[in-house]
Structure formats: structure tokens, C-alpha cells
Scaffold this motif. Structure first.
Motif, PDB file in Angstrom:
ATOM      1  N   GLY A  86       0.772  -1.215   0.000  1.00  0.00           N
ATOM      2  CA  GLY A  86       0.000   0.000   0.000  1.00  0.00           C
ATOM      3  C   GLY A  86       0.809   1.272   0.000  1.00  0.00           C
ATOM      4  N   THR A  87       2.136   1.177   0.048  1.00  0.00           N
ATOM      5  CA  THR A  87       2.900   2.416   0.043  1.00  0.00           C
ATOM      6  C   THR A  87       2.933   2.982  -1.362  1.00  0.00           C
ATOM      7  OG1 THR A  87       5.049   1.411  -0.423  1.00  0.00           O
ATOM      8  CG2 THR A  87       4.403   1.544   1.895  1.00  0.00           C
ATOM      9  N   ARG A  88       3.128   4.264  -1.456  1.00  0.00           N
ATOM     10  CA  ARG A  88       3.140   4.935  -2.754  1.00  0.00           C
ATOM     11  C   ARG A  88       4.236   4.353  -3.652  1.00  0.00           C
ATOM     12  NH1 ARG A  88       0.677   9.353  -4.533  1.00  0.00           N
ATOM     13  NH2 ARG A  88       1.554  10.388  -6.339  1.00  0.00           N
ATOM     14  N   THR A  89       5.391   4.067  -3.087  1.00  0.00           N
ATOM     15  CA  THR A  89       6.504   3.505  -3.858  1.00  0.00           C
ATOM     16  C   THR A  89       6.133   2.139  -4.427  1.00  0.00           C
ATOM     17  OG1 THR A  89       8.071   4.666  -2.446  1.00  0.00           O
ATOM     18  CG2 THR A  89       8.936   2.853  -3.761  1.00  0.00           C
ATOM     19  N   GLU A  90       5.520   1.294  -3.607  1.00  0.00           N
ATOM     20  CA  GLU A  90       5.113  -0.036  -4.073  1.00  0.00           C
ATOM     21  C   GLU A  90       4.068   0.059  -5.177  1.00  0.00           C
ATOM     22  OE1 GLU A  90       5.710  -2.746  -0.068  1.00  0.00           O
ATOM     23  OE2 GLU A  90       3.895  -1.548  -0.281  1.00  0.00           O
ATOM     24  N   ILE A  91       3.143   0.978  -5.033  1.00  0.00           N
ATOM     25  CA  ILE A  91       2.106   1.151  -6.049  1.00  0.00           C
ATOM     26  C   ILE A  91       2.728   1.627  -7.354  1.00  0.00           C
ATOM     27  CG2 ILE A  91       0.087   2.533  -6.690  1.00  0.00           C
ATOM     28  CD1 ILE A  91      -0.643   2.450  -3.652  1.00  0.00           C
ATOM     29  N   GLU A  92       3.629   2.598  -7.284  1.00  0.00           N
ATOM     30  CA  GLU A  92       4.279   3.109  -8.494  1.00  0.00           C
ATOM     31  C   GLU A  92       5.132   2.042  -9.170  1.00  0.00           C
ATOM     32  OE1 GLU A  92       6.259   6.663  -7.229  1.00  0.00           O
ATOM     33  OE2 GLU A  92       4.382   7.802  -7.179  1.00  0.00           O
ATOM     34  N   GLU A  93       5.819   1.206  -8.379  1.00  0.00           N
ATOM     35  CA  GLU A  93       6.611   0.111  -8.945  1.00  0.00           C
ATOM     36  C   GLU A  93       5.705  -0.896  -9.648  1.00  0.00           C
ATOM     37  OE1 GLU A  93       8.767  -1.402  -5.604  1.00  0.00           O
ATOM     38  OE2 GLU A  93      10.281   0.192  -5.690  1.00  0.00           O
ATOM     39  N   GLY A  94       4.574  -1.213  -9.034  1.00  0.00           N
ATOM     40  CA  GLY A  94       3.629  -2.140  -9.640  1.00  0.00           C
ATOM     41  C   GLY A  94       3.044  -1.591 -10.934  1.00  0.00           C
ATOM     42  N   MET A  95       2.744  -0.298 -10.947  1.00  0.00           N
ATOM     43  CA  MET A  95       2.211   0.320 -12.167  1.00  0.00           C
ATOM     44  C   MET A  95       3.268   0.338 -13.269  1.00  0.00           C
ATOM     45  SD  MET A  95      -0.936   0.989 -11.726  1.00  0.00           S
ATOM     46  CE  MET A  95      -1.290   2.095 -13.063  1.00  0.00           C
ATOM     47  N   LYS A 153       5.175  -1.955 -18.453  1.00  0.00           N
ATOM     48  CA  LYS A 153       6.132  -2.707 -19.271  1.00  0.00           C
ATOM     49  C   LYS A 153       5.467  -3.942 -19.878  1.00  0.00           C
ATOM     50  CE  LYS A 153      10.260  -1.201 -16.830  1.00  0.00           C
ATOM     51  NZ  LYS A 153      11.328  -1.577 -15.910  1.00  0.00           N
ATOM     52  N   GLU A 154       4.653  -4.636 -19.096  1.00  0.00           N
ATOM     53  CA  GLU A 154       3.941  -5.813 -19.606  1.00  0.00           C
ATOM     54  C   GLU A 154       2.993  -5.416 -20.744  1.00  0.00           C
ATOM     55  OE1 GLU A 154       1.893  -7.762 -16.400  1.00  0.00           O
ATOM     56  OE2 GLU A 154       3.741  -8.170 -15.314  1.00  0.00           O
TER      57      GLU A 154
END
Length: 46
Positions: free
Chosen positions: A17-26, A31-32
Motif C-alpha cells: 500500500g505504500t506509494r513507492t510499491e504502487i508506483e513500482e507495480g504500475m 512494461k507488460e
């Protein structure tokens, strides 16, 4: 609480739920998407 908000909270809790984790997931999903040809609808495989 609205049910849609509960779903969003559950997803954040389960998948980060952290902003960094969300941005990495996006960025990963971006890329996919690019690797699949930037197409929303893909042809049906035979």
C-alpha cells in the motif's frame, strides 16, 4: 463504508500500500502492456 472502498483497502493491504510499491507495480504493468504490443484487445489464440 462503501464496498468499493473496502475492496480497494483489501487490495492495498494484500499487495502493498505504500506509494513507492504502487508506483513500482504500475511501472511493471506498463512494461507488460508495452511488451504485448500496447493493445487493449489481443487476438484470440487458436
Amino acid at each position: 463504508m462503501l464496498y468499493s472502498m473496502k475492496i480497494s483497502q483489501d487490495i492495498r493491504r494484500e499487495h502493498g500500500g505504500t506509494r513507492t510499491e504502487i508506483e513500482e507495480g504500475m511501472a511493471l504493468k506498463s512494461k507488460e502492456f508495452a511488451a504485448s504490443g500496447n493493445r487493449v484487445y489481443l487476438p484470440i489464440a487458436d
